[in-house]
Design an enzyme around this catalytic site. Sequence first.
Site, PDB file in Angstrom:
ATOM      1  CB  CYS A  87      51.983  36.987  30.790  1.00  0.00           C
ATOM      2  SG  CYS A  87      51.298  36.783  29.132  1.00  0.00           S
ATOM      3  CG  HIS A 141      47.672  37.774  31.332  1.00  0.00           C
ATOM      4  ND1 HIS A 141      48.866  38.430  31.172  1.00  0.00           N
ATOM      5  CD2 HIS A 141      47.563  37.524  32.666  1.00  0.00           C
ATOM      6  CE1 HIS A 141      49.444  38.597  32.354  1.00  0.00           C
ATOM      7  NE2 HIS A 141      48.680  38.047  33.282  1.00  0.00           N
ATOM      8  CG  HIS A 153      50.044  37.710  36.631  1.00  0.00           C
ATOM      9  ND1 HIS A 153      49.451  38.613  35.793  1.00  0.00           N
ATOM     10  CD2 HIS A 153      49.773  38.161  37.888  1.00  0.00           C
ATOM     11  CE1 HIS A 153      48.837  39.558  36.504  1.00  0.00           C
ATOM     12  NE2 HIS A 153      49.020  39.302  37.764  1.00  0.00           N
TER      13      HIS A 153
END
Length: 192
Positions: A87, A141, A153
């Site tokens: 990510c 994240h 993402h």
Amino acid sequence: MSTGLLTSVHAQQQPPTPTAVQADTDPVSRFLSDRGLIPSTRPVVELAQQVRDKATDMASELVLSAMNFLGVPYRRGGTSAESGFDCSGFTRHVFENSVGLILPRRAIEQANSPDLVPVKKNELKPGDLVFFNTLRHTFSHVGIYIGDDKFIHSPRAGGEVRVEDMRQSYWQQRFDGARRAPTINARQQNNN
């Protein structure tokens, strides 16, 4: 023979019409359609144009750059399209290559970067970083907000870069905050 020539010329003048079958054979269109992000007959180019219309110049460049990586596989520690992204490797790569801003390597470091400004959820703009608690700790994240409550993402092992809806309960429950790069806004103001 002249009738065949007229038919041939006439056929060349009419643009081919896309069909649902053609759109569904494109893997990116199929993916976005399966997630309900676009109707099955709308090509990805149209979605990208819609994103461009909603975003400002620099943010639009950043978002469109991110969209170019749809389907790139997740790889822990990954920082390139060739090897795959995690990510934060994805967000770092997109920011560096589209607007020239080098972000810290880890999601929590990006969230805590003094170069980024906190943004309220109701003030999100395309190009903002959005953070989530997916590993039982804050800012574990990160993705890039693209507008309409959606973000792009690199999700997890076995996944690929994709677009998600922040209104889904999973993401709503895990939203930790957002950050904006002031350099994007400064460049926009300087270009006006």
